[in-house]
Each structure stands twice: as structure tokens, then as C-alpha cells.
Design an enzyme around this catalytic site. Structure first.
Site, PDB file in Angstrom:
ATOM      1  N   TYR A   1       0.862  -1.193   0.000  1.00  0.00           N
ATOM      2  CA  TYR A   1       0.000   0.000   0.000  1.00  0.00           C
ATOM      3  C   TYR A   1       0.887   1.228   0.000  1.00  0.00           C
ATOM      4  O   TYR A   1       1.823   1.316   0.802  1.00  0.00           O
ATOM      5  CB  TYR A   1      -0.902  -0.011   1.229  1.00  0.00           C
ATOM      6  CG  TYR A   1      -1.806   1.200   1.372  1.00  0.00           C
ATOM      7  CD1 TYR A   1      -1.606   2.121   2.405  1.00  0.00           C
ATOM      8  CD2 TYR A   1      -2.863   1.428   0.499  1.00  0.00           C
ATOM      9  CE1 TYR A   1      -2.428   3.238   2.548  1.00  0.00           C
ATOM     10  CE2 TYR A   1      -3.698   2.539   0.641  1.00  0.00           C
ATOM     11  CZ  TYR A   1      -3.467   3.432   1.669  1.00  0.00           C
ATOM     12  OH  TYR A   1      -4.287   4.539   1.810  1.00  0.00           O
TER      13      TYR A   1
ATOM     14  N   ASP B   1       9.371   2.644  -0.606  1.00  0.00           N
ATOM     15  CA  ASP B   1       8.353   3.343   0.181  1.00  0.00           C
ATOM     16  C   ASP B   1       8.614   3.030   1.653  1.00  0.00           C
ATOM     17  O   ASP B   1       8.171   2.004   2.172  1.00  0.00           O
ATOM     18  CB  ASP B   1       6.959   2.881  -0.249  1.00  0.00           C
ATOM     19  CG  ASP B   1       5.881   3.474   0.655  1.00  0.00           C
ATOM     20  OD1 ASP B   1       4.694   3.208   0.404  1.00  0.00           O
ATOM     21  OD2 ASP B   1       6.232   4.187   1.618  1.00  0.00           O
TER      22      ASP B   1
ATOM     23  N   LYS C   1       4.953   9.157   8.641  1.00  0.00           N
ATOM     24  CA  LYS C   1       4.767   8.582   9.976  1.00  0.00           C
ATOM     25  C   LYS C   1       5.806   9.076  10.995  1.00  0.00           C
ATOM     26  O   LYS C   1       5.722  10.207  11.450  1.00  0.00           O
ATOM     27  CB  LYS C   1       4.724   7.055   9.865  1.00  0.00           C
ATOM     28  CG  LYS C   1       3.488   6.571   9.051  1.00  0.00           C
ATOM     29  CD  LYS C   1       3.405   5.078   8.975  1.00  0.00           C
ATOM     30  CE  LYS C   1       2.354   4.638   7.999  1.00  0.00           C
ATOM     31  NZ  LYS C   1       0.980   4.663   8.528  1.00  0.00           N
TER      32      LYS C   1
HETATM   33  P1  KE4 Z   1      -0.753   8.286   4.449  1.00  0.00           P
HETATM   34  O1  KE4 Z   1      -1.268   8.968   3.179  1.00  0.00           O
HETATM   35  O2  KE4 Z   1      -1.829   7.493   5.143  1.00  0.00           O
HETATM   36  O3  KE4 Z   1      -0.011   9.247   5.378  1.00  0.00           O
HETATM   37  O4  KE4 Z   1       0.373   7.236   4.003  1.00  0.00           O
HETATM   38  C1  KE4 Z   1       0.073   6.269   3.045  1.00  0.00           C
HETATM   39  C2  KE4 Z   1       1.040   5.102   3.199  1.00  0.00           C
HETATM   40  C3  KE4 Z   1       2.072   4.986   2.284  1.00  0.00           C
HETATM   41  N1  KE4 Z   1       2.974   3.979   2.365  1.00  0.00           N
HETATM   42  C4  KE4 Z   1       2.889   3.057   3.363  1.00  0.00           C
HETATM   43  C5  KE4 Z   1       3.895   1.951   3.423  1.00  0.00           C
HETATM   44  C6  KE4 Z   1       1.854   3.137   4.325  1.00  0.00           C
HETATM   45  O5  KE4 Z   1       1.781   2.191   5.298  1.00  0.00           O
HETATM   46  C7  KE4 Z   1       0.908   4.177   4.251  1.00  0.00           C
HETATM   47  C8  KE4 Z   1      -0.247   4.302   5.229  1.00  0.00           C
HETATM   48  N2  KE4 Z   1      -0.397   3.230   6.157  1.00  0.00           N
HETATM   49  C9  KE4 Z   1      -1.734   2.991   6.656  1.00  0.00           C
HETATM   50  C10 KE4 Z   1      -1.730   1.831   7.647  1.00  0.00           C
HETATM   51  N3  KE4 Z   1      -1.094   0.684   7.235  1.00  0.00           N
HETATM   52  C11 KE4 Z   1      -2.306   4.215   7.305  1.00  0.00           C
HETATM   53  C12 KE4 Z   1      -3.552   3.969   8.097  1.00  0.00           C
HETATM   54  C13 KE4 Z   1      -4.778   4.482   7.385  1.00  0.00           C
HETATM   55  O6  KE4 Z   1      -4.897   4.295   6.160  1.00  0.00           O
HETATM   56  O7  KE4 Z   1      -5.626   5.051   8.101  1.00  0.00           O
END
Ligand code: KE4
Length: 428
Positions: free
Chosen positions: A143, A238, A266
Site C-alpha cells: 500500500y 516506500d 509517519k
Molecule cells: P498516508 O497517506 O496514510 O499518510 O500514508 C500512506 C502510506 C504509504 N505507504 C505506506 C507503506 C503506508 O503504510 C501508508 C499508510 N499506512 C496505513 C496503515 N497501514 C495508514 C492507516 C490508514 O490508512 O488510516
């Protein structure tokens, strides 16, 4: 009980889709009512009904120093007195960018943005701009945020073009995203063979954290870099989840692989909306205003989030990483002992202070195995039993867990005994 959360959820549903601002928070995959959280401190979060939980989600990774770390709070309070956003360059942004270049191998230039999604979508735009190619490769189960190019399911055949896995994503977008299998370099090579000269980049979570916790095997990342560079494509790591989490220099340090581009988020923002993409001078000089690849943001690099990021990275000393790793090793050994003694059909994986358990006895190397072999029902039973007993895990088998500096001593011991009791209930 969760009376207040129940009533808050029905009120929330009247004004927000699903009552939440990010789907996973709605507990759809585990069922039940998500506790509405009122405050957090250290390893603990507290809900609207006065329940206290030991938190292993840590707002999906950022709270590595524990929630509301005094140094972060103090610095942000002071920064707020100077104003929250100027829309102009500040010395603070230089400081944070310098901290990143000091820590991460192969980073010359950094661009701060507001979310991991923004970092990842910008990184693939830079790769496309730098190579003049349109296609990208991502991996099933990885993701990279909700940008259209990433919301793509595998096509019918292994080598067919991706198909949208969300309404609103166009076929035109989907056809430029190809899907490969994590820990399977042959699946990547096959895509390059089938699309010669068309692939701009491969983007990968160096440790899958959005399909449980799946580390790379057999120098997979090194092989990925080789295949990319042999075919004129860029490698994007990523590290939104793994960056500054699994080691001071992230997964790139752990696996000794320098990509052409990184995505961060994060931990970098210390719990504030801050993320970044970064990479070598050669690639990042393509970014406006130096280069022609356009990307911008009103609140990019805002002084409050940057202050939180600076203080967080400065507090992440080698000793802190050693302590986090020791806590991770303790959890791993405890769960391994439970599996040995009780014969639970569970496997686990850990890298530093990022970990995961699969309710499957298979040796999990890729996403498809998680879907095919995990006992989701038993996971849900385990999840809810932990929650009732005061341990807050990610509400999905497809997520990872995280440790902070406060997961030590009696707090960690308490969590471990809840995990032991909850496994016994789940497998009763
Ligand atoms: P954000 O747009 O949510 O800040 O980041 C996206 C993203 C990109 N790359 C990786 C490896 C990520 O894990 C994420 C976001 N992670 C999720 C949980 N696994 C965020 C939680 C959510 O979607 O509310």
C-alpha cells in the site's frame, strides 16, 4: 463497555462517511464498535468510556517515542507561539532535511509534503519525469496511499495490465500500473520482459506492512535494484512505515540497499501531518523549481510539524533503537514459546520494533498466502479478546504492530500476559 463510543459512532455516521476519516478506523474487518479515543500518553491510549489500552498501533507507526512525548509537546507549544504556517522557507525545514540526509544512505535532496500518499504519488511522478516512461510496477498487498495509480488490483493474467480496485480510478490510469509478487524476482523480470522500455520505476515497501509484516527474503531488494537498473528503471523504496522505524537509516540500512528514491512519513512527522520524498541529486534535481516535475503544497514543511519531526529524530538515538529492538525480541521470543508449548497454527515476523503475527502455519512470503491461508475468524476473536483485556492491536490481519520506548517493564509484561490469555481464548 463502549456505550459512549457507540453513541459517538452513530453521531459520527451522520456527518462523516462511516463515521471516520480513514476507513480502517471503522473496524469493518474485525466488526464491533471502534473505541473513540480521547487522549494518549506513552504506550497508553484512553477511550471515551474511560477504558485504558496498551497501544500497539501507535497511530499506525508515528508514536515511536510514545504518545505525547514531553520534549515533542514542549517544542511544539513553543513553536506555536511563533505562528503555525508561513508559506515561506524556514530554517527549520533545512534542519529536518539535514537530519534526513545524515541518517539515510543515498539521500542528497529531500522534499517535505503532508502525507505518505503525497510522498508516494510525487515519487512516481518524478520517476516518470526523469525516465520519460509511463508504467510503474507495484506489488500485490503493498500500500502506497490512496493515489489513483496505487489503487490497482492484479489483472486477470500475471502479465496483464492492472485493473482499478476502487470506483473512480480510470482504466487509463490502471493500465500504467503493473502488479508483481513480493519476494518473487521472476515476477518482476517477467514484467520488464513484457514491457521493454516502458517501465519508469518499481515502488515497493521494503518490508510489507500493509498485509501483515512480511520481510524481504534472499536479497530480494538487492535483486530488485539490479533488475530495475538493468532495464533503465528507478527503484523507489516506500519507507513511509519503515523509515526511522526499523533502524536509524530505515530498511535501506537494515538491508544495505540504496534506492533512487525514498518515500517517508509517519515517524518523520512525530505524529503530525508530515511526510517526504527524497533521493539522489541526479533524480531529485528534476523536481520544480530546479527541474520540470511539478509538485507543491500550501502546508508543506509547516513549522509545527517540522518541529515535531526534528525533536523526534533527535531523540531517536542508537541506544533508543537498541531498546526498541530488545522489546521486539522479547515479544518475539514470548510468542515463539507460546507457539511451541501450545502448537498454535501461528507464524510471526519482526524487524526491529515492527512486527506481526499471521493466524496461519504457512511460511508467509507474499500477500496471496495471507489471504489464502490465514484464519481471519480466529484473528478477529483474538483481536477482540485483547481489546476487552486492554491491549489495542491493529484491527486487521493485514496490518503490522509497532513498539514505542514505553513498551518495557511491567507495561510490556502486562501486554504479553493479555496476548497469552487471548490466544488461549481464540484457540479454545
Ligand atoms: P498516508 O497517506 O496514510 O499518510 O500514508 C500512506 C502510506 C504509504 N505507504 C505506506 C507503506 C503506508 O503504510 C501508508 C499508510 N499506512 C496505513 C496503515 N497501514 C495508514 C492507516 C490508514 O490508512 O488510516
Amino acid at each position: 463497555m463502549l456505550e459512549r463510543s457507540d453513541s459517538l459512532l452513530s453521531r459520527a455516521r451522520k456527518v462523516m462517511p462511516g463515521g471516520v476519516n480513514s476507513p480502517v478506523r471503522a473496524f469493518k474487518s474485525v466488526g464491533g464498535t471502534p473505541p473513540f479515543i480521547e487522549r494518549a500518553k506513552g504506550a497508553h491510549i484512553f477511550d471515551a468510556d474511560g477504558n485504558e489500552y496498551i497501544d500497539f498501533v501507535l497511530t499506525w507507526g508515528p508514536a515511536i517515542l510514545g504518545h505525547a512525548h514531553p520534549a515533542v509537546i514542549e517544542a511544539c507549544k513553543k513553536a506555536l507561539d511563533n505562528g503555525s504556517s508561513f508559506g515561506a522557507p524556514t530554517e527549520l525545514e533545512i534542519r529536518l532535511a539535514e537530519l534526513v540526509t545524515d541518517r539515510v544512505p543515498g539521500v542528497d535532496l529531500v522534499r517535505l509534503v503532508n502525507s505518505g500518499t503525497e510522498a508516494c504519488m510525487s515519487a512516481i511522478r518524478v520517476a516518470r519525469g526523469a525516465t520519460g516512461r509511463d508504467k510503474i510496477v507495484k506489488f500485490e498487498g503493498c500500500y502506497h496511499g490512496h493515489a489513483d495509480s496505487f489503487l490497482i488490483a492484479a489483472g486477470s493474467g500475471a502479465l496483464t495490465l492492472g485493473t482499478p480496485n476502487s470506483p473512480g480510478v480510470t482504466k487509463g490510469t490502471a493500465q500504467d500500473t503493473l502488479l508483481a509478487r513480493f519476494n518473487n524476482i521472476e515476477s518482476v523480470q517477467a514484467l520488464f520482459d513484457a514491457n521493454p522500455g516502458e517501465i519508469a520505476a518499481v515502488i515497493v515497501e521494503p518490508i510489507c506492512g500493509n498485509t501483515g509484516c512480511i520481510p524481504p527474503r534472499d536479497n530480494f531488494l538487492g535483486e530488485l535494484k539490479r533488475v530495475c537498473h538493468e532495464n533503465g528503471a528507478l527503484l523507489i523504496l516506500d519507507e513511509v512505515m519503515t523509515g526511522f522505524r526499523v533502524a536509524r537509516g530505515g530498511a535501506a540500512e537494515v538491508y544495505d540497499v540504496q534506492p533512487d528514491l525514498y518515500c517517508f512519513g509517519k515517524v518523520l512527522g512525530g505524529g503530525f501531518p508530515l511526510a517526504a520524498y527524497a533521493g539522489t541529486e541526479e533524480v531529485m534535481r528534476n523536481v520544480a523549481p530546479d527541474g520540470k516535475v511539478y509538485q507543491a503544497g500550501t502546508l508543506s514543511g509547516n513549522p509545527i510539524a517540522v518541529t515535531a519531526g526534528i525533536v523526534t529524530l533527535e531523540h531517536l538515538t542508537p541506544e533508543v533503537y537498541e531498546q526498541l529492538d530488545a522489546s521486539g525480541a522479547k515479544i518475539e521470543a514470548f510468542i515463539a514459546d507460546l507457539i511451541d508449548r501450545h502448537g498454535y497454527p501461528i507464524t510471526q515476523a519482526r524487524v526491529g520494533s515492527m512486527f506481526g503475527m499471521f493466524f496461519s502455519s504457512e511460511d508467509i512470503r507474499e500477500h496471496a498466502q495471507v489471504t489464502a491461508s490465514c484464519d481471519f475468524e480466529r484473528f478477529n476473536k483474538f483481536f477482540h479478546t485483547c481489546l476487552e483485556k486492554g491491549v489495542y492491536l491493529a484491527p486487521s490481519q493485514y496490518e503490522a504492530g509497532f513498539l514505542c520506548i514505553n513498551h518495557t517493564g511491567p507495561v510490556l509484561d502486562q501486554a504479553l500476559s493479555v496476548i497469552e490469555e487471548s490466544l488461549a481464548v481464540a484457540f479454545a
